[in-house]
Design an enzyme around this catalytic site. Structure first.
Site, PDB file in Angstrom:
ATOM      1  N   CYS A 159       0.850  -1.180   0.000  1.00 32.86           N
ATOM      2  CA  CYS A 159       0.000   0.000   0.000  1.00 32.86           C
ATOM      3  C   CYS A 159       0.897   1.246   0.000  1.00 32.86           C
ATOM      4  O   CYS A 159       1.886   1.299   0.727  1.00 32.86           O
ATOM      5  CB  CYS A 159      -0.943   0.109   1.187  1.00 32.86           C
ATOM      6  SG  CYS A 159      -2.177  -1.182   1.249  1.00 32.86           S
ATOM      7  N   ARG A 184       4.141  -0.573  -4.585  1.00 35.23           N
ATOM      8  CA  ARG A 184       3.791  -1.009  -3.233  1.00 35.23           C
ATOM      9  C   ARG A 184       2.445  -1.723  -3.177  1.00 35.23           C
ATOM     10  O   ARG A 184       2.061  -2.266  -2.139  1.00 35.23           O
ATOM     11  CB  ARG A 184       3.748   0.192  -2.295  1.00 35.23           C
ATOM     12  CG  ARG A 184       5.054   0.923  -2.177  1.00 35.23           C
ATOM     13  CD  ARG A 184       4.914   2.106  -1.264  1.00 35.23           C
ATOM     14  NE  ARG A 184       4.692   1.687   0.107  1.00 35.23           N
ATOM     15  CZ  ARG A 184       5.658   1.493   0.996  1.00 35.23           C
ATOM     16  NH1 ARG A 184       6.899   1.687   0.667  1.00 35.23           N
ATOM     17  NH2 ARG A 184       5.369   1.120   2.217  1.00 35.23           N
ATOM     18  N   TRP A 190      -2.763  -2.730  -1.645  1.00 35.28           N
ATOM     19  CA  TRP A 190      -2.470  -4.159  -1.699  1.00 35.28           C
ATOM     20  C   TRP A 190      -3.395  -4.765  -0.650  1.00 35.28           C
ATOM     21  O   TRP A 190      -3.228  -4.527   0.546  1.00 35.28           O
ATOM     22  CB  TRP A 190      -1.015  -4.426  -1.346  1.00 35.28           C
ATOM     23  CG  TRP A 190      -0.620  -5.862  -1.495  1.00 35.28           C
ATOM     24  CD1 TRP A 190      -0.206  -6.483  -2.632  1.00 35.28           C
ATOM     25  CD2 TRP A 190      -0.582  -6.854  -0.465  1.00 35.28           C
ATOM     26  NE1 TRP A 190       0.071  -7.806  -2.378  1.00 35.28           N
ATOM     27  CE2 TRP A 190      -0.150  -8.060  -1.060  1.00 35.28           C
ATOM     28  CE3 TRP A 190      -0.877  -6.860   0.901  1.00 35.28           C
ATOM     29  CZ2 TRP A 190      -0.004  -9.247  -0.347  1.00 35.28           C
ATOM     30  CZ3 TRP A 190      -0.727  -8.043   1.616  1.00 35.28           C
ATOM     31  CH2 TRP A 190      -0.287  -9.218   0.984  1.00 35.28           C
ATOM     32  N   ASN A 247      -2.004   2.668   5.452  1.00 35.62           N
ATOM     33  CA  ASN A 247      -1.148   1.536   5.092  1.00 35.62           C
ATOM     34  C   ASN A 247      -0.835   0.811   6.391  1.00 35.62           C
ATOM     35  O   ASN A 247      -0.329   1.417   7.329  1.00 35.62           O
ATOM     36  CB  ASN A 247       0.137   2.068   4.431  1.00 35.62           C
ATOM     37  CG  ASN A 247       1.212   1.006   4.305  1.00 35.62           C
ATOM     38  OD1 ASN A 247       0.918  -0.179   4.247  1.00 35.62           O
ATOM     39  ND2 ASN A 247       2.456   1.436   4.260  1.00 35.62           N
ATOM     40  N   GLY A 248      -1.151  -0.494   6.453  1.00 35.53           N
ATOM     41  CA  GLY A 248      -0.883  -1.262   7.673  1.00 35.53           C
ATOM     42  C   GLY A 248      -2.056  -2.161   7.999  1.00 35.53           C
ATOM     43  O   GLY A 248      -2.977  -2.321   7.180  1.00 35.53           O
ATOM     44  N   GLU A 308      17.321 -18.596  -5.534  1.00 36.06           N
ATOM     45  CA  GLU A 308      16.997 -17.243  -6.006  1.00 36.06           C
ATOM     46  C   GLU A 308      16.497 -17.281  -7.460  1.00 36.06           C
ATOM     47  O   GLU A 308      15.517 -16.621  -7.804  1.00 36.06           O
ATOM     48  CB  GLU A 308      18.246 -16.354  -5.845  1.00 36.06           C
ATOM     49  CG  GLU A 308      18.180 -14.976  -6.466  1.00 36.06           C
ATOM     50  CD  GLU A 308      17.043 -14.108  -5.943  1.00 36.06           C
ATOM     51  OE1 GLU A 308      16.413 -14.433  -4.934  1.00 36.06           O
ATOM     52  OE2 GLU A 308      16.768 -13.093  -6.617  1.00 36.06           O
ATOM     53  N   LYS A 366      12.731 -16.082  -8.640  1.00 39.48           N
ATOM     54  CA  LYS A 366      12.490 -15.041  -9.648  1.00 39.48           C
ATOM     55  C   LYS A 366      11.592 -15.573 -10.759  1.00 39.48           C
ATOM     56  O   LYS A 366      10.687 -14.888 -11.215  1.00 39.48           O
ATOM     57  CB  LYS A 366      13.806 -14.561 -10.275  1.00 39.48           C
ATOM     58  CG  LYS A 366      14.570 -13.567  -9.457  1.00 39.48           C
ATOM     59  CD  LYS A 366      13.809 -12.274  -9.327  1.00 39.48           C
ATOM     60  CE  LYS A 366      14.389 -11.383  -8.265  1.00 39.48           C
ATOM     61  NZ  LYS A 366      14.442 -11.880  -6.909  1.00 39.48           N
ATOM     62  N   GLU A 400       7.963 -15.897  -9.446  1.00 39.24           N
ATOM     63  CA  GLU A 400       7.234 -14.670  -9.069  1.00 39.24           C
ATOM     64  C   GLU A 400       6.921 -13.767 -10.258  1.00 39.24           C
ATOM     65  O   GLU A 400       5.917 -13.059 -10.226  1.00 39.24           O
ATOM     66  CB  GLU A 400       7.952 -13.895  -7.967  1.00 39.24           C
ATOM     67  CG  GLU A 400       9.205 -13.185  -8.384  1.00 39.24           C
ATOM     68  CD  GLU A 400       9.811 -12.355  -7.266  1.00 39.24           C
ATOM     69  OE1 GLU A 400       9.070 -11.773  -6.473  1.00 39.24           O
ATOM     70  OE2 GLU A 400      11.044 -12.295  -7.189  1.00 39.24           O
ATOM     71  N   HIS A 405      17.402 -37.503  -3.802  1.00 41.58           N
ATOM     72  CA  HIS A 405      16.582 -37.923  -2.663  1.00 41.58           C
ATOM     73  C   HIS A 405      15.113 -37.565  -2.881  1.00 41.58           C
ATOM     74  O   HIS A 405      14.355 -37.490  -1.919  1.00 41.58           O
ATOM     75  CB  HIS A 405      17.101 -37.268  -1.380  1.00 41.58           C
ATOM     76  CG  HIS A 405      18.502 -37.681  -1.050  1.00 41.58           C
ATOM     77  ND1 HIS A 405      18.813 -38.915  -0.550  1.00 41.58           N
ATOM     78  CD2 HIS A 405      19.681 -37.032  -1.217  1.00 41.58           C
ATOM     79  CE1 HIS A 405      20.125 -39.010  -0.391  1.00 41.58           C
ATOM     80  NE2 HIS A 405      20.676 -37.866  -0.796  1.00 41.58           N
ATOM     81  N   LYS A 441       6.000  -4.628  -3.357  1.00 38.67           N
ATOM     82  CA  LYS A 441       7.329  -4.443  -2.788  1.00 38.67           C
ATOM     83  C   LYS A 441       7.136  -3.942  -1.362  1.00 38.67           C
ATOM     84  O   LYS A 441       6.168  -3.263  -1.070  1.00 38.67           O
ATOM     85  CB  LYS A 441       8.088  -3.395  -3.609  1.00 38.67           C
ATOM     86  CG  LYS A 441       9.567  -3.502  -3.419  1.00 38.67           C
ATOM     87  CD  LYS A 441      10.316  -2.960  -4.598  1.00 38.67           C
ATOM     88  CE  LYS A 441      11.792  -3.183  -4.410  1.00 38.67           C
ATOM     89  NZ  LYS A 441      12.203  -4.520  -4.834  1.00 38.67           N
TER      90      LYS A 441
END
Ligand code: F6R
Length: 615
Positions: A2, A27, A74, A100-101, A488, A492, A495, A511, A610
């Site tokens: 947000c 955001r 968001w 935001n929160g 990583e 990537k 996502e 395994h 983000k």
């Protein structure tokens, strides 16, 4: 997670707010909205979707208002719908709020307000805040400022808030607890720009106040800012001068921020490395570390806490610090850390790694560790962020503003700082001999150039990526310090392209995951390590024997793995322990090209945001 923007002053608020939302869209991008206030008239516009959708839905006219607030969402409480989009009105429509929160006790407060006759139009926790302010104002017949304070005293959870009211139309009130908020001081420090971070503000002013937790600022046109705590006690504030230039927050000639940020790495790595390493002398500096140096040298244990990509750099840090300084390191998902009641001894070093410095779980882990008596250390990219301010010591990465939701340049900068830290610790505690220490410093000086060389392969990587557009799953393997790079690379790919991908230690493949290998499941093998080269080659053989396609990342001049692999990304060779910075580059580019060719929005992948400021 947000983004909020606000403006009060002498300019037209609308263009400032819309452009601010565009810059904060990384955001959150489920819905967006704007509230404008003038002459006792409060207009709210909101729309599901992106800022572009909001703009398209607003009547085309000149908005003259000089006070307004805006939000890009968001979703947490309530789906991404028109009703749940911010700003939220109070019941009487006198007050509007962006937030935001997360308010954890919102249900309890909502029940109380319903009992008082308040009706709710949305499922959000934010509407509870705005109605609580209204009810406090009515019950106590107090000013908006006092009502905000009284409401905030009852909230549990996190917030960055901007509040305005028709009946006090010359005021913008902002508050912060747990979620970031910056106030830009415009002309004569008597007009104000508010935002979740500095990016929307720097075009107008570089003088900023970062509110601390439980602080409320009263912003009035033509008056100096007043900061108080939530009980009304005056607080001193510091004005920080921020050195950000506009090129950092625009895409320039690149199609996407992610690509721009990948290509910025020779420069960002150079900035990061040479902020801590002398260009000529073999000397590493961590400004301000002197007072903690002895504790760092004597540390029995370092616990690294981080999330996502930063957690991957933490894993690389574990290899680096254990190898070069022989100090025990444990790496924890910050999101799990404090919930399992970890054992922290006095004198333990807890190292929080975070690009934003605001990730709620990492911040909570840092605070918990501090309470338990640990020495806290943060590696952050955002200047003045919560972690940077709260940790006992901060080492900055100098990656510049990272806007692409998928972290790239911040990751390599974190690994560079961890390498420098590991070398310093090793030299100080005599576990690393001086000759090797000097060799590693020389290699670090050459890194930016090597990264530039690696980037020259972009077109070749794009060609290879074309072969994987129909793939539904991918396996990534790596050994030793390249294992976190496999994780990583897989993160990537999933996502930004929504292709399922799994990172695995190469030796663990047999395994379990080997059962999945056939002609439909390609495997990417990070095979640059000199130390385990033959073992990696064997793993590639095992994949080939089961008709799997192999994409290999190899060192320049490699023969064996290259001959066997179906596709090869060649990278310059450097000491094994510094190799991850270079091997990450083709993996980030590979995911980028697949995602772009599949038509995905790489800068704003679905469901992500983000800076995850909720737990
Ligand atoms: C992945 C990504 C995220 C972040 C994570 C932590 O590309 O960007 O996984 O790494 O959300 O964020 P910071 O580093 O800001 O704490």
């Amino acid at each position: 997670m947000c983004g909020i923007v606000g403006y009060i002053g002498f300019r037209k608020a609308y263009p400032i707010l819309i452009e601010g939302l565009r810059r904060l869209e990384y955001r959150g991008y489920d819905s967006a909205g704007i509230a404008l206030l003038e002459n006792g008239k409060l207009d709210v516009y909101k729309q599901v979707g992106k800022v572009l959708d909001l703009e398209a839905s607003i009547p085309k006219k000149e908005f003259a208002q000089t006070l307004g607030i805006a939000h890009t969402r968001w979703a947490t409480h309530g789906a991404a719908t028109q009703d749940n989009a911010h700003p939220h009105y109070s019941y009487s429509k006198d007050i509007a709020v962006v937030h935001n929160g997360i308010i954890e006790n919102f249900m309890l407060l909502k029940r109380r307000l319903i009992a008082l006759g308040y009706e709710f139009r949305s499922d959000t926790d934010t509407e509870v805040i705005v109605n609580l302010i209204e009810s406090e104002r009515k019950a106590g017949k107090v000013s908006l400022e006092k009502a905000v304070n009284r409401a905030l005293q009852q909230l549990h959870g996190a917030y960055a808030l901007a509040v305005l009211s028709k009946t006090e139309p010359e005021k913008l009130i902002v508050a912060r607890k747990g979620s970031p908020l910056a106030i830009g001081l415009g002309k004569s420090y008597e007009e104000f720009f508010v935002a979740s971070d500095a990016i929307p503000i720097i075009e107008y002013t570089q003088d900023l106040i970062y509110l601390n937790d439980n602080e409320v600022a009263l912003l009035e046109k033509g008056k100096k800012v007043v900061v108080k705590d939530i009980f009304g006690k005056l607080k001193n504030y510091k004005i920080k001068h921020i050195d950000l230039d506009m090129n950092m927050v625009t895409k320039g000639a690149y199609e996407h921020f992610m690509l721009k940020e990948i290509f910025e790495q020779p420069e960002t790595l150079s900035n990061t490395i040479f902020s801590h390493l002398d260009e000529k002398k073999d000397k590493i500096y961590f400004e301000g570390l002197e007072s903690l140096k002895q504790q760092l040298i004597d540390a029995n244990r370092i616990v690294i806490v981080a999330c996502g990509t930063s957690w991957h750099s933490g894993l690389i840090g574990e290899y680096l610090i254990e190898e070069l300084a022989r100090v025990l390191v444990e790496v924890e998902y910050a999101s799990e850390f404090r919930y399992r009641k970890p054992i922290i001894h006095k004198g333990d070093i807890v190292l929080a790694i975070s690009q934003s410095g605001e990730t709620a779980d990492t911040l909570a882990a840092l605070r918990y560790s501090k309470e338990q008596g640990a020495i806290t250390f943060a590696i952050c990219n955002v200047y003045g962020s919560s972690m940077a301010r709260e940790a006992d010591f901060v080492a900055y990465t100098y990656a510049g503003v990272e806007i692409g939701v998928a972290s790239t340049k911040a990751f390599t900068a974190q690994v560079a700082v961890l390498s420098l830290l590991a070398i310093t610790m090793g030299l100080e505690n005599k576990q690393l001999d001086e000759k090797r220490g000097k060799e590693l410093m020389t290699s670090l000086r050459m890194l930016p150039e090597m990264v530039a060389k690696t980037l020259e392969q972009d077109a070749a990587i794009q060609q290879i990526a074309k072969n994987f557009l129909e793939i539904t799953s991918f396996l990534y393997l790596g050994r030793g310090i390249n294992f976190p790079i496999a994780l990583e690379g897989a993160l990537k790919l999933k996502e930004i392209s929504y292709i399922h991908a799994e990172g695995y230690p190469a030796a663990e493949m047999k395994h379990g995951p080997i059962a999945m290998i056939d002609e439909n499941l390609p495997t990417l093998i990070v095979g640059t390590n000199k130390e385990y080269y033959e073992k990696i080659v064997s793993n590639a053989q095992e994949v080939k024997a089961r008709k799997g396609t192999v994409v290999a990342v190899v060192s320049a001049g490699d023969r064996e793995l290259s001959d066997m692999a179906d596709y090869v990304f060649e990278v310059p060779e450097i000491a094994d322990c510094l190799q991850p910075i270079i091997t990450s580059i083709p993996l980030h580019l590979f995911s980028y090209h697949i995602a772009v060719m599949k038509g995905c929005n790489v800068d704003q992948p679905r469901n992500l945001a983000k800076s995850v400021t909720v737990e």
